[in-house]
Design an enzyme around this catalytic site. Structure first.
Site, PDB file in Angstrom:
ATOM      1  CE  LYS A 213      -0.845   5.821  -6.852  1.00 37.54           C
ATOM      2  NZ  LYS A 213       0.129   6.223  -7.816  1.00 37.54           N
TER       3      LYS A 213
ATOM      4  CG  MET B 155      -3.345   6.162  11.281  1.00 38.60           C
ATOM      5  SD  MET B 155      -4.484   4.786  11.120  1.00 38.60           S
ATOM      6  CE  MET B 155      -4.532   4.179  12.790  1.00 38.60           C
TER       7      MET B 155
ATOM      8  CG  ASP C 150      -0.653  -0.553   2.386  1.00 39.29           C
ATOM      9  OD1 ASP C 150      -1.469  -1.175   3.065  1.00 39.29           O
ATOM     10  OD2 ASP C 150       0.539  -0.378   2.728  1.00 39.29           O
TER      11      ASP C 150
HETATM   12  N1  SAH Z   1       1.704  -0.495  11.073  1.00 36.94           N
HETATM   13  C1  SAH Z   1       2.280   0.813  10.990  1.00 36.94           C
HETATM   14  C2  SAH Z   1       1.255   1.893  11.300  1.00 36.94           C
HETATM   15  C3  SAH Z   1       0.107   1.907  10.315  1.00 36.94           C
HETATM   16  S1  SAH Z   1      -1.051   3.158  10.634  1.00 36.94           S
HETATM   17  C4  SAH Z   1       3.510   0.885  11.889  1.00 36.94           C
HETATM   18  O1  SAH Z   1       3.760  -0.028  12.668  1.00 36.94           O
HETATM   19  O2  SAH Z   1       4.284   1.838  11.766  1.00 36.94           O
HETATM   20  C5  SAH Z   1      -0.458   4.454   9.589  1.00 36.94           C
HETATM   21  C6  SAH Z   1       0.125   5.566  10.442  1.00 36.94           C
HETATM   22  O3  SAH Z   1       1.427   5.197  10.858  1.00 36.94           O
HETATM   23  C7  SAH Z   1       0.329   6.856   9.703  1.00 36.94           C
HETATM   24  O4  SAH Z   1      -0.855   7.619   9.673  1.00 36.94           O
HETATM   25  C8  SAH Z   1       1.380   7.528  10.544  1.00 36.94           C
HETATM   26  O5  SAH Z   1       0.821   8.078  11.716  1.00 36.94           O
HETATM   27  C9  SAH Z   1       2.229   6.358  10.964  1.00 36.94           C
HETATM   28  N2  SAH Z   1       3.415   6.148  10.124  1.00 36.94           N
HETATM   29  C10 SAH Z   1       3.746   5.051   9.431  1.00 36.94           C
HETATM   30  N3  SAH Z   1       4.947   5.197   8.845  1.00 36.94           N
HETATM   31  C11 SAH Z   1       5.384   6.424   9.184  1.00 36.94           C
HETATM   32  C12 SAH Z   1       6.573   7.156   8.925  1.00 36.94           C
HETATM   33  N4  SAH Z   1       7.570   6.659   8.186  1.00 36.94           N
HETATM   34  N5  SAH Z   1       6.682   8.396   9.462  1.00 36.94           N
HETATM   35  C13 SAH Z   1       5.706   8.914  10.220  1.00 36.94           C
HETATM   36  N6  SAH Z   1       4.568   8.266  10.490  1.00 36.94           N
HETATM   37  C14 SAH Z   1       4.410   7.042  10.011  1.00 36.94           C
END
Ligand code: SAH
Length: 464
Positions: free
Chosen positions: A57, A170, A35
């Site tokens: 997408k 998020m 994704d």
């Molecule tokens: N499973 C993922 C989180 C998924 S939810 C994890 O463990 O990181 C998606 C949210 O994760 C985004 O809205 C953001 O808040 C955060 N996120 C994921 N990757 C990120 C990154 N590289 N930098 C900042 N926020 C990130």
């Protein structure tokens, strides 16, 4: 054969933060569903014939619905495919990994979970923030800023009274709301807050403020999703513990190479490097028995000679089949290499020769087209062409004219229109001259060795 679904954690973004087993699963996959948050360079680990499905997408830029993703996972697995569902960070930290696993389990699909480094912890470290510290926080809490419409509400009273670090994922659309709730439930107005966007990636950005001003700072610095909102005293350490490197924020394209030396030199200096694909010489099955009929052998290049030797050996023969024949090299350099490999040439092209007596050994197409041609290899791109946005890169490195040609042939029309925003670093005068005709914003010539090239790149971006 039964298929299997792997819910695979991709890590926070930087491609080297994938686990070893994650890399292996990508290599083994028949299908990869990925994704929006996934760095396309991770897809370089997949096999050439793997099917890559962007579920972030759809053709008209709609996101694929979760129910559709679940259905695809089940169907691919039932077709016997090895499926990787590549998810940002850790598959079980938000992002609906748990729901996907439940569906697979209910449908009797063989599945496994491979953890990833979560952005919720590693993303803070990338901005100089330790999530716990003996002097500042003895716990941490990872909280969603986004709820199911009719789902549970957050227990703000509880959250606001935690001594530990609060990390909201998020949450960008709710930032001012989050700050308001924390303040109205008793959190000190001066509590430090950091917002970190695209953590661990070349485009990482952060701002630091407190509960009263962070919202304005985010607007001022144009920081949006995906981002982490970090609330707590550990945020104070951010400037002290941020590690700075000379090529931070610089995003470069380098030619794919199994040895990765250029990649390593650049990334150690803080750059993010991604690969563009190179042409690879792939042997083709050739019947060389007719070679006896010819008295002259023209060898176009070293690769075809190497392939010829392989072919002989596989057929229980060796270079003695060339005994008594006139050997002609395609050019001086080929002659030199052949000599090093134990074959003295009689002539070097161009020479006047009767075509009936000559067989030319070569690659994709004949270089001279006199006499009979034996094709010994074909050229194929070593990597699939990745869905990169060229506008996201600051520069591209070309160690040879062949690499420049390979790069240009892998671009589509849309990508070509972005060349003018890209700096080309060439490792030699001739490559430089060729690159100057291609429409790059600037062509910077470097000494033809890796160390000098990396130094030049450092100088160039320090100047900017
Ligand atoms: N499973 C993922 C989180 C998924 S939810 C994890 O463990 O990181 C998606 C949210 O994760 C985004 O809205 C953001 O808040 C955060 N996120 C994921 N990757 C990120 C990154 N590289 N930098 C900042 N926020 C990130």
């Amino acid at each position: 054969m039964k298929g299997r679904v792997t819910l695979l954690g991709a890590g926070p973004g930087n491609s080297e933060l994938l686990t070893l087993i994650g890399k292996r699963r990508l290599k083994e996959a028949d299908v990869v569903l990925y994704d929006r948050l996934i760095d396309p360079s991770l897809l370089a680990f997949t096999a050439k014939n793997a099917e890559l499905v962007d579920v972030g997408k759809m053709p008209l830029h709609h996101k694929v619905k979760q129910s559709k993703i679940n259905e695809m996972l089940v169907n691919y697995a039932n077709d016997g495919k090895k499926v990787v569902r590549l998810k940002a960070g850790d598959p079980y930290v938000f992002g609906r990994g748990g729901e996907e696993a439940q569906v697979l389990n209910n449908q009797g699909v063989n599945f496994e979970i491979i953890p990833g480094i979560t952005s919720a912890i590693a993303g803070l470290a990338a901005a100089g923030i330790p999530i716990t510290h003996r002097d500042y926080a003895s716990s941490f809490h990872i909280i969603t800023g986004h709820h199911k419409k009719d789902g549970q509400q957050l227990d703000w009273e509880n959250i606001a009274h935690q001594e530990g670090t609060l990390v909201f994922l998020m949450g960008m659309a709710q930032l001012s709301n989050i700050c308001q709730e924390l303040i109205s439930h008793g959190k000190d107005l001066q509590t430090p807050v950091a917002v970190i966007q695209w953590a661990t990636q070349w485009r990482q950005k952060k701002v630091i403020g407190n509960l009263t001003n962070i919202n304005d700072l985010v607007v001022k610095h144009q920081i949006g999703a995906p981002a982490l909102i970090v609330v707590g005293n550990v945020v104070q350490l951010s400037d002290e513990l941020s590690v700075r490197k000379p090529l931070d924020g610089i995003h470069l394209l380098v030619p794919f190479s199994a040895r990765q030396r250029l990649f390593n030199l650049l990334t150690d200096l803080g750059a993010t490097a991604d690969f563009y694909s190179r042409q690879e010489k792939v042997p083709v099955a050739t019947d060389f028995s007719a070679i006896n009929k010819y008295s002259s052998i023209l060898i176009d290049d070293v690769a075809s000679f190497r392939q010829f030797i392989q072919l002989l050996i596989r057929n229980g023969k060796d270079l003695r089949v060339l005994a008594g024949k006139q050997i002609i090299a395609g050019n001086q350099s080929v002659a030199k290499h052949l000599k090093a490999m134990g074959l003295l040439v009689d002539k070097i092209m161009p020479v006047d020769i009767s075509q009936t007596n000559l067989v030319e050994l070569g690659g994709e197409k004949p270089q001279y087209n006199i006499g009979r041609f034996l094709k010994l290899y074909k050229e194929e791109h070593s990597l699939l062409t990745l869905p990169f946005e060229l506008a996201e890169f600051s520069g591209v490195v070309f160690p040879s004219t062949a690499s420049l040609n390979d790069f240009l042939t892998s671009l589509d029309e849309e990508q070509k229109s972005h060349l003018q925003s890209l700096k080309a670093f060439t490792m030699g005068k001739l490559i430089c001259q060729a690159a100057q005709r291609c429409g790059f914003s600037e062509v910077i010539n470097c000494q033809p060795n890796l160390q000098a090239t990396v130094e030049k790149i450092k100088e160039e971006f320090a100047r900017d």
